[in-house]
Design an enzyme around this catalytic site. Structure first.
Site, mmCIF file in Angstrom:
data_model
loop_
_atom_site.group_PDB
_atom_site.id
_atom_site.type_symbol
_atom_site.label_atom_id
_atom_site.label_comp_id
_atom_site.label_asym_id
_atom_site.label_seq_id
_atom_site.Cartn_x
_atom_site.Cartn_y
_atom_site.Cartn_z
ATOM 1 N N HIS A 207 0.851 -1.197 0.000
ATOM 2 C CA HIS A 207 0.000 0.000 0.000
ATOM 3 C C HIS A 207 0.878 1.235 0.000
ATOM 4 C CE1 HIS A 207 1.209 -0.378 4.208
ATOM 5 N NE2 HIS A 207 0.956 0.917 4.355
ATOM 6 N N ASP A 209 0.885 5.189 1.881
ATOM 7 C CA ASP A 209 0.248 5.901 2.995
ATOM 8 C C ASP A 209 -0.443 7.137 2.427
ATOM 9 O OD1 ASP A 209 1.322 3.977 4.655
ATOM 10 O OD2 ASP A 209 2.943 5.242 5.402
ATOM 11 N N HIS A 264 4.834 0.127 -0.051
ATOM 12 C CA HIS A 264 5.592 -0.695 0.900
ATOM 13 C C HIS A 264 4.704 -1.798 1.466
ATOM 14 C CE1 HIS A 264 3.769 2.740 2.987
ATOM 15 N NE2 HIS A 264 3.751 2.027 4.097
ATOM 16 N N ARG A 274 7.869 -8.380 15.348
ATOM 17 C CA ARG A 274 8.216 -7.004 14.976
ATOM 18 C C ARG A 274 7.227 -6.048 15.644
ATOM 19 N NH1 ARG A 274 10.542 -3.851 10.751
ATOM 20 N NH2 ARG A 274 9.194 -2.121 10.110
#
Ligand SMILES: C=C1C[C@]23C[C@@]1(O)CC[C@H]2[C@@]12CC[C@H](O)[C@@](C)(C(=O)O1)[C@H]2[C@@H]3C(=O)O
Ligand code: AKG
Ligand code: FE2
Length: 341
Positions: A207, A209, A264, A274
């Site tokens: 996607h 941002d 990304h 993470r």
């Protein structure tokens, strides 16, 4: 180092998470690194925004303890029993979410908290996020947001200076506005077993941002990848003491496409969980998003129609994660008149 004391099982209401066969990840490109105290920082930032829409910043001035404190609080929240976490969800769009990303069927191997940067807009759900350690967690969020907002404004001022745009706060004032529609996202990607044939789990699908700028910090676990102009994916080596900056869709429009909003994604790691925290610097809801007139004075050169941030946001929330959201706002190029056809 901050660790989750027990493995966390994601709530089981969705039984299938798409596993992901990775395309070869190129590591030959190195991600630009900008020292914010370097005299040439503004030139390097503009170059990185043009070539990658992404770069890493060092010497940013944010105290490492502040980052660790917020990470610790986030880890504490994600380690709570599922029933307690669920009291802060589902996200609409703020609050706690698990596996589902956004309202349109996207899923990932992730749980997260989405918070509005404006504390006056806090809701019962966002208060429930803080319920186990109201003072410490809330204070860590507020202090962290104050600092990363400054980093985002410093970078935006270097961008305007680097592009020769006057005044230098043309972009940063949108994020500094007390009504700015900015938000903070805390993501937790539990470890994921590698499945047959080296299939890995998709943590956060590809996607861009939507906002102006994103400031990302993660623990030392890999997973983030960015897409190059040629469509290849590059793994971003994690670095818990630096920030990674993304150009968002609104900045792509304001630079008339000169800066690209970077695509990304995150793949879940098989060994370590993470934890990432991302500040999304956005304008006020009523802000008109257009190419900056001092950069592109003639309206006929604008590649995008004028829209408000509120219009873009509503349209984004009707889209799927991987959709090209700016497509709806592109202007058709004027057909040149050819008399001898
Ligand atoms: C699928 C979606 C989740 C998202 C809203 C959307 O409809 C499309 C954009 C998504 C995104 C990506 C960047 C940020 O993480 C986010 C908070 C945003 O502003 O746009 C998310 C949205 C979300 O998770 O609510
Ligand atoms: O978790 C990450 O590192 C990136 C997540 C992301 O892209 C997002 O929350 O929009
Ligand atoms: Fe993102």
């Amino acid at each position: 180092m901050v660790v989750l004391s027990q493995p966390v099982a994601l709530d089981n209401h969705i039984s299938v998470i798409p596993t992901y066969k990775p395309v070869p990840v190129l590591t030959s490109h190195s991600i630009p690194v900008v020292d914010l105290t370097h005299p040439e920082a503004k030139t390097l930032i503009v170059k990185a925004c043009e070539e990658f829409g992404f770069f890493k910043v060092v010497n940013h001035g944010v105290c490492p303890d502040l980052m660790t404190r917020l990470e610790q609080e986030a880890v504490g929240f994600f380690a709570l029993p599922q029933s307690l976490k669920n009291q802060a969800g589902p996200p609409e769009p703020y609050g706690y979410g698990s596996k589902r990303i956004g309202p349109n069927g996207d899923v990932g191997w992730i749980e997260y908290i989405l918070l509005n940067a404006n504390p006056q807009l806090s809701s019962a759900k966002t208060s429930a996020v803080f319920s186990q350690s109201p003072l410490i967690f809330r204070e860590a969020v507020e202090e962290y947001m104050k600092e990363v907002k400054e980093v985002s404004c410093k970078v935006l001022e270097m961008i305007t200076e680097g592009l020769g745009i006057e005044p230098r706060d043309s972009l940063s004032k949108m994020v500094r506005d007390e009504k700015s529609d900015s938000c903070l996202r805390l993501n937790h990607y539990p470890t994921a077993e590698e499945e047959a044939e080296k299939m890995v789990k998709l943590g956060f699908g590809e996607h861009t941002d939507p906002q102006i700028i994103s400031v990302l910090r993660s623990n030392n676990t890999s997973g983030l990848q960015i897409c190059m102009k040629d469509g290849s994916w590059v793994a971003v080596p994690p670095d818990h003491s630096s920030f990674f900056i993304n150009v968002g869709d609104a900045l792509q429009v304001m630079t008339n496409g000169r800066f690209k909003s970077v695509k990304h994604r995150v793949l879940a790691d098989t060994r370590k969980s993470r934890v990432s925290m991302i500040y999304f610097g956005g304008p006020t809801l009523s802000q008109k998003i257009t190419p900056l007139p001092s950069l592109v004075p003639k309206q006929e050169d604008w590649l995008y129609k004028e829209f408000t941030w509120s219009q873009y946001k509503s349209s984004a929330y009707k889209s799927k994660l991987g959709d090209y959201r700016l497509g709806l706002f592109e202007r058709q190029p004027l057909l040149t008149h050819r008399s001898n056809v």
